[in-house]
Write a protein that holds these residues in place. Structure first.
Motif, PDB file in Angstrom:
ATOM      1  N   THR A 393     -38.784 -46.242  48.792  1.00 30.01           N
ATOM      2  CA  THR A 393     -39.360 -44.922  49.083  1.00 30.01           C
ATOM      3  C   THR A 393     -40.637 -44.708  48.273  1.00 30.01           C
ATOM      4  N   ASP A 394     -41.092 -45.769  47.583  1.00 32.00           N
ATOM      5  CA  ASP A 394     -42.323 -45.625  46.791  1.00 32.00           C
ATOM      6  C   ASP A 394     -43.339 -46.708  47.164  1.00 32.00           C
ATOM      7  N   GLU A 395     -43.504 -46.900  48.445  1.00 32.21           N
ATOM      8  CA  GLU A 395     -44.508 -47.826  48.967  1.00 32.21           C
ATOM      9  C   GLU A 395     -44.285 -49.262  48.512  1.00 32.21           C
ATOM     10  N   MET A 423     -35.660 -40.120  46.472  1.00 35.79           N
ATOM     11  CA  MET A 423     -36.989 -39.907  47.030  1.00 35.79           C
ATOM     12  C   MET A 423     -37.595 -38.652  46.402  1.00 35.79           C
ATOM     13  N   GLU A 424     -38.910 -38.635  46.277  1.00 40.25           N
ATOM     14  CA  GLU A 424     -39.613 -37.463  45.764  1.00 40.25           C
ATOM     15  C   GLU A 424     -39.894 -36.500  46.902  1.00 40.25           C
ATOM     16  N   SER A 427     -45.040 -34.235  51.338  1.00 40.93           N
ATOM     17  CA  SER A 427     -45.291 -34.537  52.746  1.00 40.93           C
ATOM     18  C   SER A 427     -46.068 -35.843  52.864  1.00 40.93           C
ATOM     19  N   LYS A 429     -44.856 -38.672  53.489  1.00 47.69           N
ATOM     20  CA  LYS A 429     -44.091 -39.727  52.811  1.00 47.69           C
ATOM     21  C   LYS A 429     -43.697 -40.845  53.764  1.00 47.69           C
ATOM     22  N   LYS A 430     -43.473 -42.021  53.205  1.00 44.05           N
ATOM     23  CA  LYS A 430     -42.953 -43.101  54.045  1.00 44.05           C
ATOM     24  C   LYS A 430     -41.790 -43.842  53.396  1.00 44.05           C
ATOM     25  N   LYS A 463     -42.711 -43.135  58.911  1.00 46.01           N
ATOM     26  CA  LYS A 463     -43.844 -42.522  58.216  1.00 46.01           C
ATOM     27  C   LYS A 463     -44.009 -41.039  58.526  1.00 46.01           C
ATOM     28  N   THR A 466     -41.633 -35.438  55.853  1.00 41.49           N
ATOM     29  CA  THR A 466     -41.719 -34.324  54.924  1.00 41.49           C
ATOM     30  C   THR A 466     -40.379 -34.233  54.212  1.00 41.49           C
TER      31      THR A 466
END
Ligand code: MTE
Ligand code: MO
Length: 468
Positions: A393-395, A423-424, A427, A429-430, A463, A466
């Motif tokens: 969840t952090d690329e 997850m943080e 918006s 977010k991917k 991708k 939100t």
């Protein structure tokens, strides 16, 4: 993502013949089936529409137990649910409603799964019999305190109950026909099974011709569960993430995991069934080729001839399509000189896809700050099963292991997976996913662009999320 049915592709196919899309309702159904995949058996059952059989089994189970706990009223409530009605309206919130009664089955469930686990270890095999046996033992133990008769009834009741659970739980792993994609380069022929013949010719000593009945009765019948995947699966992602390509805009669901049945080519030929039913016209009735681990394009439908020859087929789709051209082929003209230099696609690379959450969705974090992610993964060729699926969840900086749900997975089948990942909020977010198979193949962030957009297997991606 789209799953496990399909997104209706946009645009036409070369050679005519638009693929069949799913109606909105069908897509909703597919989504609903997915949520029914969630793990609690009771929840699944209630949503399952096992109807009469299940109601009966459940009734038998309830009746056999002198088990006057708080779940009795819920049990009654469960039995009163209008099954078919519920199924028609989707499983999702029903799942929630039945969750609380499901929890009341905690003891039963724990006992049951503990037993099933042991049996599975002993038999070193997971099939329907395990669930049935575990159900029998569980039912027997629960019923024992009420005497031998109750124990026996408990055994039978709970075994039937668990067989029903098992059968239903398997549905999503095996793609039902109405959720399966289909792809046709021309109009679907509506053949007459009794009249159809398959010819074997070419460099054979004796050309032959078989009726469908011959294929079913003259050869040993084999079954295989495997994924059928279009080489263009995920073309949309290649097109949008890398560069424009030519071809139908398949999203993530030009794939189905089905049970196929018929004689082996080795034993002269081919296949006549899908998920225990005859093939439908759109999937190749009365006979098609089934080649586990190999691109869908080679699974010839409406098969009428097998020619044994020393050189590759000159068929258009073998020679002038379904090839991963080098990046220098940027348009139809520059592609011309590469067609006869590049081999036809056979295996499709390892892949994983995120089904839930979907692009653009708003997801709510759990109290512990995590979200639920689900999807499928397919191994490369015959190098399965999928052994690992990870989610980021952090690329891609950190990865969390997903849980692979299908013990029945084999070297050619897909697996369904799920993960609960931190997850943080925010918006845009991917979420990414990446799979590894038994052959050690793993996904990279992107795969190489090619003009026809085949074999895209970059990280699974959801991708524009939100997170609230
Ligand atoms: N005769 C015939 N067989 C065919 C095709 C076709 O157009 N004609 N399409 C192929 C392609 S490209 C794919 S992906 C699969 C799709 O199988 P399905 O329609 O059962 O999903 O069938 C393959 N077999
Ligand atoms: Mo395909």
């Amino acid at each position: 993502m789209n799953f496990p049915g399909m997104t209706p592709p946009i645009g036409g196919a070369p050679g005519g013949g638009a693929p069949q899309g799913m109606s909105e309702q069908e897509q909703a159904m597919v989504k609903a089936m997915q949520s029914a995949m969630e793990s609690c058996p009771v929840k699944t059952i209630i949503s399952g529409g096992m109807g009469f059989a299940l109601g009966g089994a459940f009734g038998l189970f309830m009746a056999s137990m002198s088990y006057d706990s708080s779940f009795t009223p819920q049990g009654r409530e469960i039995m009163n649910l209008p099954w078919r009605e519920q199924v028609r309206h989707g499983f999702k919130d029903m799942g929630k409603r039945s969750w609380s009664s499901a929890k009341n089955f905690g003891i039963v469930g724990a006992l049951f799964s503990g037993t099933e686990c042991c049996i599975e270890g002993l038999r070193a095999k997971n099939d329907l019999a395990n669930g049935v046996a575990a159900g029998c033992i569980t039912g027997g133990i629960l019923g024992a305190k009420a005497g031998p008769q109750a124990a026996a009834a408990g055994c039978v009741g709970f075994a039937a109950f668990s067989a029903a659970i098992d059968a239903y739980m398997r549905m999503p792993f095996i793609t039902p026909e109405d959720a399966a994609y289909d792809r046709n380069h021309g109009p679907i022929p509506h053949l007459v099974g009794d009249k159809h013949r398959v010819v074997i010719d070419g460099i054979v000593s004796r050309p032959l011709s078989f009726t469908m009945d011959d294929l079913r009765t003259k050869f040993p019948q084999h079954e295989v569960v495997c994924a059928l995947q279009c080489a263009g699966n995920r073309r949309h992602t290649m097109r949008t993430l890398l560069k424009e390509v030519q071809g139908i805009d398949w999203m993530d669901a030009a794939v189905m995991n089905c049970k196929w049945k018929g004689p082996r080519l080795r034993d002269i030929l081919n296949v006549a069934g899908m998920n225990d039913k005859p093939l439908s016209p759109k999937h190749g009735y009365p006979v098609r080729v089934v080649i586990p681990g190999i691109a869908g394009a080679r699974w010839v439908k409406w098969l009428d001839r097998i020619t044994v020859q020393q050189e590759e087929s000159s068929n258009f789709y073998e020679q002038h399509d379904y090839k991963a051209l080098p990046p220098q082929a940027v348009d139809s003209k520059s592609a011309e000189k590469y067609w006869d230099k590049v081999p036809p696609i056979t295996e499709i690379p390892i892949n994983s896809v995120i089904a839930i959450p979907d692009d653009n969705e708003t997801v709510k974090l759990s109290p512990s700050g995590t979200i639920e992610v689900k999807g499928y993964a397919v191994p490369r060729g015959d190098q399965g099963p999928i052994t690992r699926v990870e989610v980021s969840t952090d690329e891609g900086k950190s990865w969390f292991a997903a849980e692979i749900q299908n013990k029945r997975a084999n070297k050619w089948s897909w697996v369904l997976w799920e993960a609960s990942v931190p997850m943080e909020k925010g918006s845009g977010k991917k979420i990414l996913s990446r799979a590894t198979d038994a052959g050690g193949n793993t996904q990279q962030e992107h795969s190489q662009w090619n003009l026809r957009g085949v074999g895209y297997n970059g990280y699974g991606l959801s991708k524009d999320l939100t997170v609230v």
